[in-house]
Design a protein around this motif. Structure first.
Motif, PDB file in Angstrom:
ATOM      1  N   LYS A 144     111.614  75.096  24.794  1.00 26.13           N
ATOM      2  CA  LYS A 144     112.661  75.144  25.807  1.00 26.13           C
ATOM      3  C   LYS A 144     113.397  76.480  25.749  1.00 26.13           C
ATOM      4  CE  LYS A 144     117.027  72.804  26.957  1.00 26.13           C
ATOM      5  NZ  LYS A 144     117.941  71.703  26.548  1.00 26.13           N
ATOM      6  N   ALA A 145     113.791  76.987  26.907  1.00 24.89           N
ATOM      7  CA  ALA A 145     114.557  78.237  26.978  1.00 24.89           C
ATOM      8  C   ALA A 145     115.902  78.055  26.281  1.00 24.89           C
ATOM      9  CB  ALA A 145     114.773  78.640  28.432  1.00 24.89           C
ATOM     10  N   ALA A 146     116.437  79.157  25.793  1.00 22.63           N
ATOM     11  CA  ALA A 146     117.729  79.115  25.111  1.00 22.63           C
ATOM     12  C   ALA A 146     118.838  79.491  26.090  1.00 22.63           C
ATOM     13  CB  ALA A 146     117.723  80.075  23.923  1.00 22.63           C
ATOM     14  N   GLY A 147     120.079  79.122  25.737  1.00 24.45           N
ATOM     15  CA  GLY A 147     121.224  79.557  26.514  1.00 24.45           C
ATOM     16  C   GLY A 147     121.714  78.545  27.529  1.00 24.45           C
ATOM     17  N   ALA A 148     122.719  78.949  28.277  1.00 18.39           N
ATOM     18  CA  ALA A 148     123.338  78.078  29.278  1.00 18.39           C
ATOM     19  C   ALA A 148     122.372  77.771  30.413  1.00 18.39           C
ATOM     20  CB  ALA A 148     124.593  78.748  29.826  1.00 18.39           C
ATOM     21  N   ASN A 149     122.503  76.576  30.972  1.00 16.19           N
ATOM     22  CA  ASN A 149     121.722  76.135  32.133  1.00 16.19           C
ATOM     23  C   ASN A 149     120.228  76.003  31.850  1.00 16.19           C
ATOM     24  OD1 ASN A 149     124.145  76.262  33.669  1.00 16.19           O
ATOM     25  ND2 ASN A 149     123.777  78.451  34.058  1.00 16.19           N
ATOM     26  N   ALA A 150     119.838  75.932  30.565  1.00 17.27           N
ATOM     27  CA  ALA A 150     118.428  75.824  30.201  1.00 17.27           C
ATOM     28  C   ALA A 150     118.009  74.353  30.149  1.00 17.27           C
ATOM     29  CB  ALA A 150     118.176  76.494  28.857  1.00 17.27           C
ATOM     30  N   TYR A 151     116.855  74.055  30.726  1.00 18.43           N
ATOM     31  CA  TYR A 151     116.339  72.690  30.777  1.00 18.43           C
ATOM     32  C   TYR A 151     114.827  72.700  30.592  1.00 18.43           C
ATOM     33  CZ  TYR A 151     120.854  71.722  32.990  1.00 18.43           C
ATOM     34  OH  TYR A 151     122.199  71.630  33.255  1.00 18.43           O
ATOM     35  N   THR A 152     114.297  71.556  30.157  1.00 18.17           N
ATOM     36  CA  THR A 152     112.854  71.369  30.192  1.00 18.17           C
ATOM     37  C   THR A 152     112.483  70.885  31.588  1.00 18.17           C
ATOM     38  OG1 THR A 152     112.908  69.035  29.524  1.00 18.17           O
ATOM     39  CG2 THR A 152     112.853  70.699  27.752  1.00 18.17           C
ATOM     40  N   VAL A 153     111.187  70.875  31.898  1.00 13.32           N
ATOM     41  CA  VAL A 153     110.740  70.364  33.194  1.00 13.32           C
ATOM     42  C   VAL A 153     111.139  68.900  33.341  1.00 13.32           C
ATOM     43  CG1 VAL A 153     108.717  69.824  34.609  1.00 13.32           C
ATOM     44  CG2 VAL A 153     108.843  72.022  33.405  1.00 13.32           C
ATOM     45  N   GLY A 154     110.944  68.110  32.269  1.00  5.50           N
ATOM     46  CA  GLY A 154     111.328  66.706  32.315  1.00  5.50           C
ATOM     47  C   GLY A 154     112.814  66.523  32.561  1.00  5.50           C
ATOM     48  N   ASP A 155     113.635  67.367  31.924  1.00  3.94           N
ATOM     49  CA  ASP A 155     115.089  67.299  32.127  1.00  3.94           C
ATOM     50  C   ASP A 155     115.472  67.567  33.581  1.00  3.94           C
ATOM     51  OD1 ASP A 155     115.564  66.780  29.449  1.00  3.94           O
ATOM     52  OD2 ASP A 155     115.923  68.891  28.933  1.00  3.94           O
ATOM     53  N   ILE A 156     114.763  68.495  34.206  1.00  2.00           N
ATOM     54  CA  ILE A 156     115.057  68.855  35.599  1.00  2.00           C
ATOM     55  C   ILE A 156     114.938  67.618  36.487  1.00  2.00           C
ATOM     56  CG2 ILE A 156     114.114  70.078  37.612  1.00  2.00           C
ATOM     57  CD1 ILE A 156     115.688  71.945  35.892  1.00  2.00           C
ATOM     58  N   TYR A 157     113.845  66.864  36.306  1.00  3.90           N
ATOM     59  CA  TYR A 157     113.645  65.671  37.125  1.00  3.90           C
ATOM     60  C   TYR A 157     114.684  64.592  36.819  1.00  3.90           C
ATOM     61  CZ  TYR A 157     109.276  67.372  39.128  1.00  3.90           C
ATOM     62  OH  TYR A 157     108.337  68.090  39.837  1.00  3.90           O
ATOM     63  N   LYS A 158     115.014  64.405  35.533  1.00  2.00           N
ATOM     64  CA  LYS A 158     115.986  63.378  35.142  1.00  2.00           C
ATOM     65  C   LYS A 158     117.377  63.666  35.697  1.00  2.00           C
ATOM     66  CE  LYS A 158     113.772  62.110  30.760  1.00  2.00           C
ATOM     67  NZ  LYS A 158     113.903  62.163  29.264  1.00  2.00           N
ATOM     68  N   ASN A 159     117.705  64.950  35.796  1.00  2.43           N
ATOM     69  CA  ASN A 159     119.061  65.345  36.182  1.00  2.43           C
ATOM     70  C   ASN A 159     119.132  66.009  37.552  1.00  2.43           C
ATOM     71  OD1 ASN A 159     120.582  64.837  33.503  1.00  2.43           O
ATOM     72  ND2 ASN A 159     118.812  66.055  32.868  1.00  2.43           N
ATOM     73  N   LYS A 160     118.136  65.742  38.392  1.00  7.69           N
ATOM     74  CA  LYS A 160     118.052  66.458  39.669  1.00  7.69           C
ATOM     75  C   LYS A 160     119.275  66.246  40.561  1.00  7.69           C
ATOM     76  CE  LYS A 160     115.333  62.845  41.963  1.00  7.69           C
ATOM     77  NZ  LYS A 160     114.046  62.542  42.650  1.00  7.69           N
ATOM     78  N   ALA A 161     119.880  65.063  40.507  1.00  6.83           N
ATOM     79  CA  ALA A 161     121.028  64.793  41.383  1.00  6.83           C
ATOM     80  C   ALA A 161     122.226  65.665  41.020  1.00  6.83           C
ATOM     81  CB  ALA A 161     121.412  63.321  41.316  1.00  6.83           C
ATOM     82  N   LYS A 162     122.543  65.736  39.744  1.00  3.85           N
ATOM     83  CA  LYS A 162     123.707  66.528  39.340  1.00  3.85           C
ATOM     84  C   LYS A 162     123.411  68.030  39.306  1.00  3.85           C
ATOM     85  CE  LYS A 162     123.314  66.412  34.269  1.00  3.85           C
ATOM     86  NZ  LYS A 162     123.998  65.998  33.022  1.00  3.85           N
ATOM     87  N   LEU A 163     122.133  68.384  39.286  1.00  4.28           N
ATOM     88  CA  LEU A 163     121.763  69.801  39.261  1.00  4.28           C
ATOM     89  C   LEU A 163     121.498  70.366  40.662  1.00  4.28           C
ATOM     90  CD1 LEU A 163     119.339  69.901  36.183  1.00  4.28           C
ATOM     91  CD2 LEU A 163     121.703  70.703  36.292  1.00  4.28           C
ATOM     92  N   ASP A 164     121.570  69.536  41.668  1.00  6.28           N
ATOM     93  CA  ASP A 164     121.289  69.976  43.032  1.00  6.28           C
ATOM     94  C   ASP A 164     122.157  71.177  43.416  1.00  6.28           C
ATOM     95  OD1 ASP A 164     120.143  69.917  45.584  1.00  6.28           O
ATOM     96  OD2 ASP A 164     121.737  68.623  46.363  1.00  6.28           O
ATOM     97  N   ARG A 165     121.484  72.254  43.843  1.00  6.72           N
ATOM     98  CA  ARG A 165     122.114  73.502  44.295  1.00  6.72           C
ATOM     99  C   ARG A 165     122.814  74.262  43.157  1.00  6.72           C
ATOM    100  NH1 ARG A 165     121.982  73.654  49.869  1.00  6.72           N
ATOM    101  NH2 ARG A 165     121.429  71.642  50.824  1.00  6.72           N
TER     102      ARG A 165
END
Length: 265
Positions: free
Chosen positions: A163-184
């Motif tokens: 996984k990438a380091a630092g702020a706003n870093a996510y795995t691909v799986g995390d992106i899908y799990k949190n897509k609603a709150k990460l929108d835009r």
């Protein structure tokens, strides 16, 4: 990290000045220009005196329906027909098919060009200076347009990317799990490039996997659009804006997609 910049336009800008636009061909001297992946290395010497390169002229658009195409030496040669007139176009290797409508927004015309790898000469050929504009480049006749379902790519072997380091870093799986709150919102994802479709709707479509998510549920593969153009197999870090339920029209609807991404190795 070294910033990755691999657009087709830049590749041609590096290649064309060397041999007057000769991509992989030779004039009468047998010289060969580098593939875009090697651009930046020591340039090939220009043709010797007495054996001038064909003169490049014009910088106009070429468009039409593909009636013939072939790949050779890292390039795609395309014969376009429009209003009964046929024109050969050369671009860094890209996926196209006979019957597809494409256009070269900006090109340089060359005369009496010989491709060394094809062992074929062209009275006239246009070297495209920018990515092709393609209509439904990855579709066969009768297929549905892609989108989240069409974008599912089989697991590319055993993929395990840290996984990438630092702020706003996510795995691909995390992106899908949190897509609603990460929108835009801005996200950073590190992954392996498993598929690239270049020059569609003015952008490159890149598929990333990092080993997270579920292939069965289609949450293991993240589609990213960018002006950068990495190669399949590259491990990259991308930063862009995430959108959920993004609809481009014509069936191009994605549950999750990252747009306007900057990509670094």
């Amino acid at each position: 990290m070294k910033k990755f910049v691999q657009s087709s336009a830049i590749a041609w800008m590096l290649v064309l000045p060397t041999l007057g636009g000769a991509a992989d061909g030779n004039m009468s001297t047998g010289t060969t220009t580098p593939h875009p992946a090697t651009a930046g290395q020591t340039p090939v010497a220009p043709p010797q005196a007495g054996n001038p390169a064909p003169e490049g002229k014009g910088d106009g658009a070429v468009s039409g329906k593909i009636v013939e195409t072939m790949n050779s030496g890292g390039y795609t040669y395309i014969n376009l027909e429009s209003s009964g007139k046929k024109t050969w176009v050369a671009v860094p290797e890209t996926r196209v098919k006979v019957g597809q409508e494409v256009s070269c927004p900006s090109g340089t015309e060359m005369g009496n060009f010989t491709s060394k790898t094809l062992k074929r000469s062209f009275d006239r050929i246009v070297f495209c200076n920018s990515p092709l504009d393609k209509q439904d480049a990855d579709l066969d006749a009768g297929e549905k347009s892609p989108g989240s379902k069409g974008a599912i790519v089989a697991q590319a072997g055993t993929v395990k990317v840290e996984k990438a380091a630092g702020a706003n870093a996510y795995t691909v799986g995390d992106i899908y799990k949190n897509k609603a709150k990460l929108d835009r919102k801005k996200v950073v994802v590190r992954g392996k490039v498993v598929k690239v479709s270049g020059g569609i709707m003015g952008k490159n479509w890149i598929h990333l996997q990092d080993g997270s998510g579920s292939q069965k549920k289609g949450t293991n593969n993240l589609v990213v659009t960018s002006q950068d153009l990495p190669a399949v197999g590259d491990v990259v870090t991308m930063q862009g804006t995430l959108y959920k339920d993004k609809d481009f029209g014509s069936g191009y609807k994605y549950d999750v997609i990252v747009e306007e991404a900057k990509i670094q190795k």
